[in-house]
Design a protein around this motif. Structure first.
Motif, short mmCIF file in Angstrom:
data_model
loop_
_atom_site.label_atom_id
_atom_site.label_comp_id
_atom_site.label_asym_id
_atom_site.label_seq_id
_atom_site.Cartn_x
_atom_site.Cartn_y
_atom_site.Cartn_z
N GLY A 1 0.82 -1.21 0.00
CA GLY A 1 0.00 0.00 0.00
C GLY A 1 0.85 1.26 0.00
O GLY A 1 0.57 2.21 -0.75
N ARG A 2 1.91 1.28 0.83
CA ARG A 2 2.80 2.44 0.85
C ARG A 2 3.53 2.57 -0.47
O ARG A 2 3.73 3.69 -0.97
CB ARG A 2 3.81 2.31 1.98
N ARG A 3 3.93 1.46 -1.04
CA ARG A 3 4.63 1.51 -2.33
C ARG A 3 3.71 2.02 -3.45
O ARG A 3 4.14 2.78 -4.32
CB ARG A 3 5.17 0.13 -2.68
N ALA A 4 2.46 1.60 -3.41
CA ALA A 4 1.50 2.06 -4.42
C ALA A 4 1.26 3.57 -4.31
O ALA A 4 1.02 4.23 -5.32
CB ALA A 4 0.19 1.31 -4.27
N LEU A 5 1.34 4.10 -3.10
CA LEU A 5 1.14 5.54 -2.90
C LEU A 5 2.43 6.33 -3.08
O LEU A 5 2.43 7.55 -2.98
CB LEU A 5 0.59 5.80 -1.51
N GLY A 6 3.54 5.64 -3.33
CA GLY A 6 4.81 6.31 -3.57
C GLY A 6 5.51 6.79 -2.31
O GLY A 6 6.28 7.72 -2.35
N ARG A 7 5.24 6.16 -1.20
CA ARG A 7 5.83 6.58 0.07
C ARG A 7 6.99 5.73 0.51
O ARG A 7 7.46 5.86 1.63
CB ARG A 7 4.76 6.56 1.17
N VAL A 8 7.48 4.83 -0.33
CA VAL A 8 8.62 3.98 0.03
C VAL A 8 9.86 4.47 -0.65
O VAL A 8 9.91 4.89 -1.74
CB VAL A 8 8.35 2.51 -0.35
#
Length: 79
Positions: free
Chosen positions: A72-79
């Motif tokens: 989920g974080r990767r999909a939102l670009g937060r990783v």
């Protein structure tokens, strides 16, 4: 026991076996289990009703909470 529940039982056994593997060897089988889970949950819901599908979804989220959080974080670009 219905084929959907037999498949779900085998999925749980496979997920438990994968948990015993070292972390670096868990990725490929874990991803396969992660991809197969929605199909099994929908199949259980079609055969046995939505309440059992909701229980299966809660168990799935409980087991895969960290990978789902990461995806989920990767999909939102937060990783």
């Amino acid at each position: 026991m219905s084929p959907a529940l037999i498949a779900a039982t085998l999925w749980v056994i496979a997920a438990s076996a994968v948990a015993f593997l070292p972390m670096r060897r868990q990725f490929a089988p874990g991803f396969a289990l992660l991809a197969a889970a929605p199909v099994l949950i929908i199949w259980i819901g079609v055969v046995h009703g939505w309440i059992w599908s909701a229980i299966g979804l809660a168990a799935f989220i409980s087991m895969f909470r960290r990978p789902l959080w990461y995806l989920g974080r990767r999909a939102l670009g937060r990783v």
